[in-house]
Design a protein around this motif. Structure first.
Motif, PDB file in Angstrom:
ATOM      1  N   VAL A   1       0.836  -1.204   0.000  1.00  0.00           N
ATOM      2  CA  VAL A   1       0.000   0.000   0.000  1.00  0.00           C
ATOM      3  C   VAL A   1       0.868   1.250   0.000  1.00  0.00           C
ATOM      4  CG1 VAL A   1      -1.677   1.339   1.320  1.00  0.00           C
ATOM      5  CG2 VAL A   1      -1.971  -1.137   1.088  1.00  0.00           C
ATOM      6  N   GLU A   2       1.877   1.272   0.867  1.00  0.00           N
ATOM      7  CA  GLU A   2       2.732   2.449   0.993  1.00  0.00           C
ATOM      8  C   GLU A   2       3.569   2.666  -0.268  1.00  0.00           C
ATOM      9  OE1 GLU A   2       4.540   5.812   2.765  1.00  0.00           O
ATOM     10  OE2 GLU A   2       2.653   4.732   3.038  1.00  0.00           O
ATOM     11  N   ARG A   3       4.111   1.595  -0.823  1.00  0.00           N
ATOM     12  CA  ARG A   3       4.911   1.734  -2.040  1.00  0.00           C
ATOM     13  C   ARG A   3       4.052   2.247  -3.194  1.00  0.00           C
ATOM     14  NH1 ARG A   3      10.672   0.472  -1.791  1.00  0.00           N
ATOM     15  NH2 ARG A   3      10.927  -0.856   0.033  1.00  0.00           N
ATOM     16  N   ALA A   4       2.832   1.742  -3.311  1.00  0.00           N
ATOM     17  CA  ALA A   4       1.943   2.208  -4.374  1.00  0.00           C
ATOM     18  C   ALA A   4       1.610   3.684  -4.205  1.00  0.00           C
ATOM     19  CB  ALA A   4       0.662   1.372  -4.392  1.00  0.00           C
ATOM     20  N   ARG A   5       1.524   4.130  -2.961  1.00  0.00           N
ATOM     21  CA  ARG A   5       1.173   5.526  -2.689  1.00  0.00           C
ATOM     22  C   ARG A   5       2.323   6.475  -2.987  1.00  0.00           C
ATOM     23  NH1 ARG A   5       1.591   9.318   1.162  1.00  0.00           N
ATOM     24  NH2 ARG A   5       2.968   8.000   2.441  1.00  0.00           N
TER      25      ARG A   5
ATOM     26  N   GLU B   1       5.275   3.284 -12.775  1.00  0.00           N
ATOM     27  CA  GLU B   1       6.326   2.470 -13.382  1.00  0.00           C
ATOM     28  C   GLU B   1       7.278   1.924 -12.329  1.00  0.00           C
ATOM     29  OE1 GLU B   1       9.818   2.806 -16.835  1.00  0.00           O
ATOM     30  OE2 GLU B   1       8.619   4.561 -16.267  1.00  0.00           O
ATOM     31  N   ARG B   2       7.676   2.760 -11.381  1.00  0.00           N
ATOM     32  CA  ARG B   2       8.606   2.295 -10.340  1.00  0.00           C
ATOM     33  C   ARG B   2       7.942   1.268  -9.441  1.00  0.00           C
ATOM     34  NH1 ARG B   2      11.500  -0.205  -8.502  1.00  0.00           N
ATOM     35  NH2 ARG B   2      13.043   0.138  -6.870  1.00  0.00           N
ATOM     36  N   PHE B   3       6.671   1.458  -9.118  1.00  0.00           N
ATOM     37  CA  PHE B   3       5.974   0.474  -8.295  1.00  0.00           C
ATOM     38  C   PHE B   3       5.881  -0.861  -9.023  1.00  0.00           C
ATOM     39  CE2 PHE B   3       1.911  -1.535  -6.917  1.00  0.00           C
ATOM     40  CZ  PHE B   3       2.312  -1.876  -5.634  1.00  0.00           C
ATOM     41  N   ASP B   4       5.649  -0.823 -10.325  1.00  0.00           N
ATOM     42  CA  ASP B   4       5.594  -2.056 -11.104  1.00  0.00           C
ATOM     43  C   ASP B   4       6.938  -2.779 -11.047  1.00  0.00           C
ATOM     44  OD1 ASP B   4       3.993  -3.755 -12.881  1.00  0.00           O
ATOM     45  OD2 ASP B   4       5.442  -3.186 -14.417  1.00  0.00           O
ATOM     46  N   ASP B   5       8.030  -2.009 -11.151  1.00  0.00           N
ATOM     47  CA  ASP B   5       9.363  -2.618 -11.042  1.00  0.00           C
ATOM     48  C   ASP B   5       9.580  -3.204  -9.649  1.00  0.00           C
ATOM     49  OD1 ASP B   5      10.106  -2.057 -13.630  1.00  0.00           O
ATOM     50  OD2 ASP B   5      11.116  -0.184 -13.129  1.00  0.00           O
ATOM     51  N   TRP B   6       9.086  -2.510  -8.623  1.00  0.00           N
ATOM     52  CA  TRP B   6       9.250  -3.014  -7.256  1.00  0.00           C
ATOM     53  C   TRP B   6       8.502  -4.331  -7.065  1.00  0.00           C
ATOM     54  CZ3 TRP B   6       5.818  -3.922  -3.193  1.00  0.00           C
ATOM     55  CH2 TRP B   6       6.411  -4.193  -1.963  1.00  0.00           C
ATOM     56  N   THR B   7       7.282  -4.427  -7.581  1.00  0.00           N
ATOM     57  CA  THR B   7       6.545  -5.684  -7.445  1.00  0.00           C
ATOM     58  C   THR B   7       7.239  -6.800  -8.221  1.00  0.00           C
ATOM     59  OG1 THR B   7       5.042  -5.182  -9.305  1.00  0.00           O
ATOM     60  CG2 THR B   7       4.331  -4.529  -7.088  1.00  0.00           C
ATOM     61  N   PHE B   8       7.861  -6.464  -9.351  1.00  0.00           N
ATOM     62  CA  PHE B   8       8.594  -7.501 -10.086  1.00  0.00           C
ATOM     63  C   PHE B   8       9.823  -7.954  -9.314  1.00  0.00           C
ATOM     64  CE2 PHE B   8      11.800  -8.959 -13.147  1.00  0.00           C
ATOM     65  CZ  PHE B   8      11.126 -10.078 -13.625  1.00  0.00           C
ATOM     66  N   GLU B   9      10.461  -7.032  -8.603  1.00  0.00           N
ATOM     67  CA  GLU B   9      11.599  -7.426  -7.774  1.00  0.00           C
ATOM     68  C   GLU B   9      11.190  -8.470  -6.740  1.00  0.00           C
ATOM     69  OE1 GLU B   9      13.107  -3.812  -6.160  1.00  0.00           O
ATOM     70  OE2 GLU B   9      13.993  -3.142  -8.060  1.00  0.00           O
ATOM     71  N   ARG B  10       9.987  -8.348  -6.232  1.00  0.00           N
ATOM     72  CA  ARG B  10       9.506  -9.349  -5.275  1.00  0.00           C
ATOM     73  C   ARG B  10       9.324 -10.705  -5.970  1.00  0.00           C
ATOM     74  NH1 ARG B  10       8.917  -7.796  -0.418  1.00  0.00           N
ATOM     75  NH2 ARG B  10       8.156  -9.892   0.012  1.00  0.00           N
ATOM     76  N   VAL B  11       8.876 -10.685  -7.215  1.00  0.00           N
ATOM     77  CA  VAL B  11       8.759 -11.924  -7.987  1.00  0.00           C
ATOM     78  C   VAL B  11      10.144 -12.524  -8.208  1.00  0.00           C
ATOM     79  CG1 VAL B  11       8.045 -12.921 -10.198  1.00  0.00           C
ATOM     80  CG2 VAL B  11       6.639 -11.153  -9.118  1.00  0.00           C
ATOM     81  N   GLU B  12      11.103 -11.681  -8.559  1.00  0.00           N
ATOM     82  CA  GLU B  12      12.480 -12.147  -8.737  1.00  0.00           C
ATOM     83  C   GLU B  12      13.011 -12.822  -7.469  1.00  0.00           C
ATOM     84  OE1 GLU B  12      15.356  -9.638 -11.318  1.00  0.00           O
ATOM     85  OE2 GLU B  12      14.056  -8.212 -10.276  1.00  0.00           O
ATOM     86  N   LEU B  13      12.822 -12.158  -6.339  1.00  0.00           N
ATOM     87  CA  LEU B  13      13.333 -12.700  -5.077  1.00  0.00           C
ATOM     88  C   LEU B  13      12.670 -14.024  -4.729  1.00  0.00           C
ATOM     89  CD1 LEU B  13      13.551  -9.414  -2.983  1.00  0.00           C
ATOM     90  CD2 LEU B  13      15.472 -10.814  -3.780  1.00  0.00           C
ATOM     91  N   ALA B  14      11.365 -14.116  -4.969  1.00  0.00           N
ATOM     92  CA  ALA B  14      10.653 -15.373  -4.704  1.00  0.00           C
ATOM     93  C   ALA B  14      11.171 -16.483  -5.611  1.00  0.00           C
ATOM     94  CB  ALA B  14       9.154 -15.170  -4.906  1.00  0.00           C
ATOM     95  N   ALA B  15      11.429 -16.152  -6.869  1.00  0.00           N
ATOM     96  CA  ALA B  15      11.944 -17.149  -7.802  1.00  0.00           C
ATOM     97  C   ALA B  15      13.346 -17.603  -7.409  1.00  0.00           C
ATOM     98  CB  ALA B  15      11.942 -16.581  -9.218  1.00  0.00           C
ATOM     99  N   VAL B  16      14.194 -16.651  -7.039  1.00  0.00           N
ATOM    100  CA  VAL B  16      15.559 -16.995  -6.621  1.00  0.00           C
ATOM    101  C   VAL B  16      15.527 -17.865  -5.366  1.00  0.00           C
ATOM    102  CG1 VAL B  16      17.714 -16.045  -5.714  1.00  0.00           C
ATOM    103  CG2 VAL B  16      16.626 -14.993  -7.695  1.00  0.00           C
ATOM    104  N   HIS B  17      14.648 -17.518  -4.431  1.00  0.00           N
ATOM    105  CA  HIS B  17      14.511 -18.313  -3.218  1.00  0.00           C
ATOM    106  C   HIS B  17      14.095 -19.743  -3.557  1.00  0.00           C
ATOM    107  CE1 HIS B  17      12.067 -19.730   0.315  1.00  0.00           C
ATOM    108  NE2 HIS B  17      13.191 -19.429   0.904  1.00  0.00           N
ATOM    109  N   ALA B  18      13.156 -19.893  -4.481  1.00  0.00           N
ATOM    110  CA  ALA B  18      12.680 -21.229  -4.854  1.00  0.00           C
ATOM    111  C   ALA B  18      13.771 -22.020  -5.560  1.00  0.00           C
ATOM    112  CB  ALA B  18      11.447 -21.104  -5.740  1.00  0.00           C
ATOM    113  N   ILE B  19      14.440 -21.384  -6.507  1.00  0.00           N
ATOM    114  CA  ILE B  19      15.471 -22.084  -7.269  1.00  0.00           C
ATOM    115  C   ILE B  19      16.643 -22.479  -6.372  1.00  0.00           C
ATOM    116  CG2 ILE B  19      17.175 -21.797  -9.128  1.00  0.00           C
ATOM    117  CD1 ILE B  19      15.099 -19.989 -10.515  1.00  0.00           C
TER     118      ILE B  19
END
Length: 309
Positions: free
Chosen positions: A246-250, A255-273
């Motif tokens: 919520v705070e990041r979106a605000r 565009e930057r918030f979209d990149d931030w949410t993708f970073e979370r996807v990256e981290l989750a993927a790296v953690h899984a791999i």
């Protein structure tokens, strides 16, 4: 976190992952998102996961599997008895054939809404599928998979052992949204041996453990996953993560918030791999934007890991 920081984490994970192991990318198909928005992600994955949406659903009869690997789900909640389960399993196999599939194939046996009463359980479906495979009614090379929810913690390891006894060759997981719950589940699996002997069998294979990754791009989407995985949004860690979205979106540009949410996807993927027991990823987009994140993950992040295979 900066992209430089993400790059460092990826490099460290690449170095840490055993060189003899490879991984498989599964992407779930959605009947509620136009196939145009799914195409890039589906084309980049190793296998498409087709949920079981009922007898009146014709949306997965698109021939989009082709020669790639495929996972077809069978929901126990839609089966009133063993005969109905066998019919539904046969239908899933036929749909794979009709879609022109010639690669590796798996059946994902799930309870669906059966946990709320009625129908058959995933264990019932697994037993029927195992029997059909033994009799040659299902191709003998078919892998039998079951669902697992790491967000349920230690209790989920007990259910996994039962599913393995019923015939599960591997598991597809819900997303690991909260690290503390994932660690409780992982430790329970290690103690109980729930993951012992699972082998992915190489790149593109459909056995083993596929860890879930969500592509949440909003706080509302994150809350959807909380509800789906049994996480109370008022749990301290869950609330903190939701509030951060919520705070990041605000405070960020779109565009930057979209990149931030993708970073979370990256981290989750790296953690899984990086998890030595994992054979691959199970990415579950539920929106057009989620499929954009999934395609970006396949294009920009996963090649670094594939180069080590």
């Amino acid at each position: 976190m900066t992209s430089r920081g993400i790059g460092f984490i990826i490099a460290r994970a690449v170095a840490a992952r055993p060189r003899a192991r490879s991984f498989t990318l599964l992407v779930e198909r959605s009947p509620s998102v136009d196939v145009v928005h799914q195409r890039a992600a589906l084309d980049a994955c190793d296998a498409i996961v087709h949920p079981d949406f009922g007898d009146d659903d014709s949306s997965d009869a698109r021939g989009e599997d082709g020669a790639r690997a495929s996972v077809r789900s069978v929901s126990g909640a839609r089966c009133r008895d063993a005969a109905a389960a066998r019919a539904r399993i046969s239908r899933a196999v036929a749909r794979r054939r009709d879609a022109g599939g010639g690669g590796r194939f798996a059946l994902l046996c799930v309870s669906g809404d059966g946990d709320r009463g009625g129908g058959m359980t995933s264990e019932d479906v697994l037993r029927e599928a195992r029997g059909m495979r033994a009799r040659g009614e299902v191709p003998r090379e078919t892998t039998l998979l079951a669902a697992v929810n790491p967000m349920l913690g230690a209790s989920e390891a007990v259910r996994m052992l039962r599913k393995r006894e019923c015939g599960a060759d591997g598991f597809i997981s819900q997303p690991a949204l909260l690290q503390n719950r994932f660690e409780a589940w992982r430790e329970a699996c290690e103690r109980s041996g729930a993951l012992d002997g699972l082998d992915g069998g190489g790149d593109g294979a459909l056995a083993g453990l596929f860890l879930g990754v969500s592509t949440a791009r909003t706080a509302k989407s994150l809350e959807f996953w909380y509800k789906l995985t049994g996480v109370d949004v008022e749990d301290a860690d869950a609330r903190a993560l939701r509030d951060e979205y919520v705070e990041r979106a605000r405070t960020m540009t779109r565009e930057r918030f979209d990149d931030w949410t993708f970073e979370r996807v990256e981290l989750a993927a790296v953690h899984a791999i990086s998890f030595a027991r994992a054979s691959g990823l199970h990415v579950m987009p539920v929106t057009a934007g989620g499929y954009e994140h999934a395609a970006r993950l396949a294009r920009d992040v996963l090649p670094a890991f594939r180069q080590t295979s």
